[in-house]
Write an enzyme that holds these catalytic residues in place. Structure first.
Site, PDB file in Angstrom:
ATOM      1  N   GLU A 131       0.820  -1.222   0.000  1.00  0.00           N
ATOM      2  CA  GLU A 131       0.000   0.000   0.000  1.00  0.00           C
ATOM      3  C   GLU A 131       0.856   1.277   0.000  1.00  0.00           C
ATOM      4  O   GLU A 131       0.556   2.234   0.711  1.00  0.00           O
ATOM      5  CB  GLU A 131      -0.964  -0.010   1.201  1.00  0.00           C
ATOM      6  CG  GLU A 131      -1.997  -1.114   1.109  1.00  0.00           C
ATOM      7  CD  GLU A 131      -3.058  -1.045   2.208  1.00  0.00           C
ATOM      8  OE1 GLU A 131      -4.223  -1.314   1.904  1.00  0.00           O
ATOM      9  OE2 GLU A 131      -2.711  -0.723   3.362  1.00  0.00           O
TER      10      GLU A 131
ATOM     11  N   GLU B 158      -6.724  -7.765  -1.286  1.00  0.00           N
ATOM     12  CA  GLU B 158      -7.318  -7.826   0.043  1.00  0.00           C
ATOM     13  C   GLU B 158      -8.800  -7.505  -0.063  1.00  0.00           C
ATOM     14  O   GLU B 158      -9.174  -6.351  -0.252  1.00  0.00           O
ATOM     15  CB  GLU B 158      -6.643  -6.841   1.006  1.00  0.00           C
ATOM     16  CG  GLU B 158      -5.214  -7.187   1.358  1.00  0.00           C
ATOM     17  CD  GLU B 158      -4.630  -6.269   2.418  1.00  0.00           C
ATOM     18  OE1 GLU B 158      -5.405  -5.476   3.008  1.00  0.00           O
ATOM     19  OE2 GLU B 158      -3.414  -6.334   2.645  1.00  0.00           O
TER      20      GLU B 158
END
EC number: 3.2.1.-
Length: 636
Positions: free
Chosen positions: A201, A277
């Site tokens: 991320e 995710e």
């Protein structure tokens, strides 16, 4: 019978040697034969892309993954959890790799016991699962400092997650060691690892444009040859892209699914789509509620992702537990530390039990693959044991004499810079600061995260993020001022990870005058720390208790040790240890009310329980077979 030798039969012997080598190579590959059809075993193409599809060898491959973190699950239960993942109809395991646990001190690596990453990956392969490895170095994962070791913060100029030399030098030494372990486990070397994620991320951080290409090269230079991926939420997706690396997305709501077909398409064209995710629930913070996501909503969203032709990874499939002090925290408007349980309202519970989500998704994934999944393993046994009443007691002030000698310093030293642990500072636990004062007034300072203030042995209050001053009452003569500071968890996500030093930060002031001459005790609460207390050090619990204090008791277990949950009604805040295992923190502010105690950590007969309580003790510790994680709050 003739006696064979290289001299007499060179042709025959050479042929036998070649046959042996060939047999070794075939058998080595057949170790993974449960993963793919046997007719593919001689191939070495690995996972690749072809238009909108993933291709594994010559076949279209849809990744159906689930996340389990080996470091949050007792090793004895790895097989059970992985079998349950396989039985849900999934074909791929994903896991993060926590640098801070694997290199607790510079150059000192730990891949043993519950941190045996290679054994975890090999076990997944034997069960029939592919592996996507997420080695960071930063992993977020609601773990302390996002998995980065706290000793990095000894450098006052440290810039984490950038190409700052002090950071990259440490990354390279860590990757040298880590990659030597995982490179042989890649698919093209006969292993189950089909893809590796580059950092985590970074689009949401994005402080150094050279950083992600640097991490990519660091992986490739050390032998990573499988497909590389990035992982970002929809807001950070565009900024997290790296040339030659497939972008994937993280999300939860159906409203975010549009980003699968819009943002991903705009940044990398027609490529396989993957939700790296899909958040099956959410983590909890002390003082909040237990977050849950309705199973019907999970089924609808996962079905929509599958119908769209995308690959998916369930984060989390099984969350496990933040044993010890490894939990992270968030700090935007307010500082919020994560609870001990990492149940996450995932597909399996914290203790590995099935949920409604599991039942619904197993049916869905069985339909997708067209092959009935294997039968699910039986549930792990749970037990209610007799309540345990502590019998012995040791106040913190009496325990000090059995600890290592304190650090002496003119000014306070933060936890990470203490000259302990071979110069690596202190990562977790508590720090006790002690000095002498001669007057009353206003005490002020920067305490991270929570400091209990004592005059001699009497508690007069707390300092934390919101309370930065406390009044010292009038005293006669000199007084010992003590502050017990707890590291409640370093922030694991956000732009302020560089400032996550713990303890007393800078000077401590009385009436705006800096206090001097401190004794500083490191209370890291490790097994070695607790072993300093001999049986002779403990005393029978007195009528008048002084806190903080350690309490010692015995939990009696029958012939078949089983999982249980400890409930500490009447206790306020502290930590529980059973047979040397740190179960984690408890706190009566909730939401979590019970601590998970794995049966594999219990012995038949008497089990040693130590409780460190900061404020007030209850009369007993109860056992239950049902977890209590607090008042539910549906995720919006």
């Amino acid at each position: 019978m003739p006696k064979w030798s290289l001299r007499r039969r060179p042709g025959r012997t050479l042929g036998l040697l070649l046959l042996l080598v060939l047999s070794f190579l075939v058998l080595r590959r057949l170790n993974w034969s449960t993963l793919v059809p046997l007719w593919l075993q001689h191939q070495r193409l690995g996972l690749r892309t072809k238009g909108p599809d993933f291709i594994l060898e010559d076949s279209i491959f849809q990744i159906l993954g689930g996340s389990i973190h080996y470091f949050r699950v007792p090793r004895e239960y790895w097989r059970d959890r992985l079998l349950k993942l396989k039985a849900c109809g999934l074909n791929t395991l994903t896991t993060y790799v926590p640098w801070n646990l694997h290199e607790p001190e510079r150059g000192k690596f730990d891949f043993s016991g519950n941190l045996d990453l290679e054994a975890f990956i090999q076990l997944a392969a034997k069960i029939g699962l592919w592996v996507i490895l997420r080695p960071g170095p930063y992993i977020c994962s609601e773990i302390d400092l996002g998995g980065l070791p706290s000793w990095l913060l000894q450098d006052p100029d440290m810039k984490l997650r950038t190409t700052y030399h002090g950071f990259t030098k440490a990354v390279e030494l860590y990757f040298d060691h880590l990659m030597s372990r995982v490179v042989p486990l890649q698919y093209k070397h006969g292993g189950p690892i089909i893809a590796v994620q580059v950092e985590n991320e970074y689009g949401s951080y994005n402080k150094d444009r050279a950083y992600m290409p640097y991490i990519k090269k660091a992986l490739e230079d050390r032998g990573i040859i499988e497909m590389l991926l990035t992982s970002d939420n929809k807001d950070g997706l565009e900024k997290g892209v790296v040339d030659g690396v497939l972008a994937t997305i993280n999300l939860q709501s159906q409203q975010e699914l549009m980003a699968l077909n819009t943002v991903l398409l705009s940044i990398q064209g027609i490529q396989p789509k993957m939700v790296m995710e899909y958040w099956t629930g959410w983590f909890d913070s002390w003082g909040g509620s237990h977050n849950i996501l309705d199973s019907s909503e999970v089924l609808q969203t996962v079905s929509a992702i599958i119908k769209d032709g995308s690959s998916i990874n369930l984060y989390m499939f099984h969350g496990g537990t933040n044993f010890g002090f490894i939990n992270g925290a968030m700090h935007f408007n307010d500082y919020k530390a994560d609870v001990t349980s990492y149940d996450y309202d995932a597909i399996l519970t914290e203790a590995g039990d099935y949920t409604a989500k599991y039942t619904k998704l197993r049916e869905l994934f069985g339909t997708v693959s067209g092959i009935p999944p294997p039968p699910p393993p039986e549930l792990t046994a749970k037990m209610v044991y007799e309540p345990m009443s502590p019998a012995l007691y040791l106040s913190l002030w009496d325990a000090i004499q059995y600890m290592d000698k304190p650090v002496t310093s003119e000014t306070p030293i933060n936890m990470e810079n203490l000259p302990v642990n071979n110069g690596n500072g202190q990562a977790f636990g508590y720090v006790l600061y002690e000095t002498t004062i001669f007057s009353s007034g206003v005490l002020s300072g920067l305490v991270r995260d929570r400091g209990q203030v004592f005059l001699n042995r009497v508690s007069i209050g707390f300092l934390d993020y919101k309370t930065t001053k406390i009044t010292i009452p009038l005293t006669q003569g000199y007084t010992i001022l003590r502050i017990l500071v707890e590291n409640r968890g370093r922030v694991n996500y956000g732009n302020n990870i560089d400032s996550q030093r713990k303890g007393l930060i800078g000077n401590l002031y009385l009436n705006n005058k800096a206090l001097k001459n401190f004794k500083i005790y490191s209370l890291d609460m490790t097994k070695q720390f607790l072993q300093r207390f001999d049986m002779d050090n403990w005393s029978v619990i007195p009528k008048e208790l002084t806190f903080p204090a350690f309490f010692l008791g015995a939990l009696s277990v029958g012939i078949y040790p089983s999982d249980t949950f400890l409930k500490l009604e009447g206790w306020v805040k502290g930590v529980v240890f059973v047979n040397g295992h740190n179960l984690g923190r408890y706190w009566n502010v909730g939401p979590q009310e019970t601590l998970y105690l794995p049966g594999v950590w219990l012995d038949k007969g008497i089990n040693k329980v130590i409780i460190f309580e900061e404020t007030m003790s209850g009369s007993m510790v109860q056992s239950t077979d049902i977890p209590h994680l607090g008042r539910n709050q549906y995720i919006n």
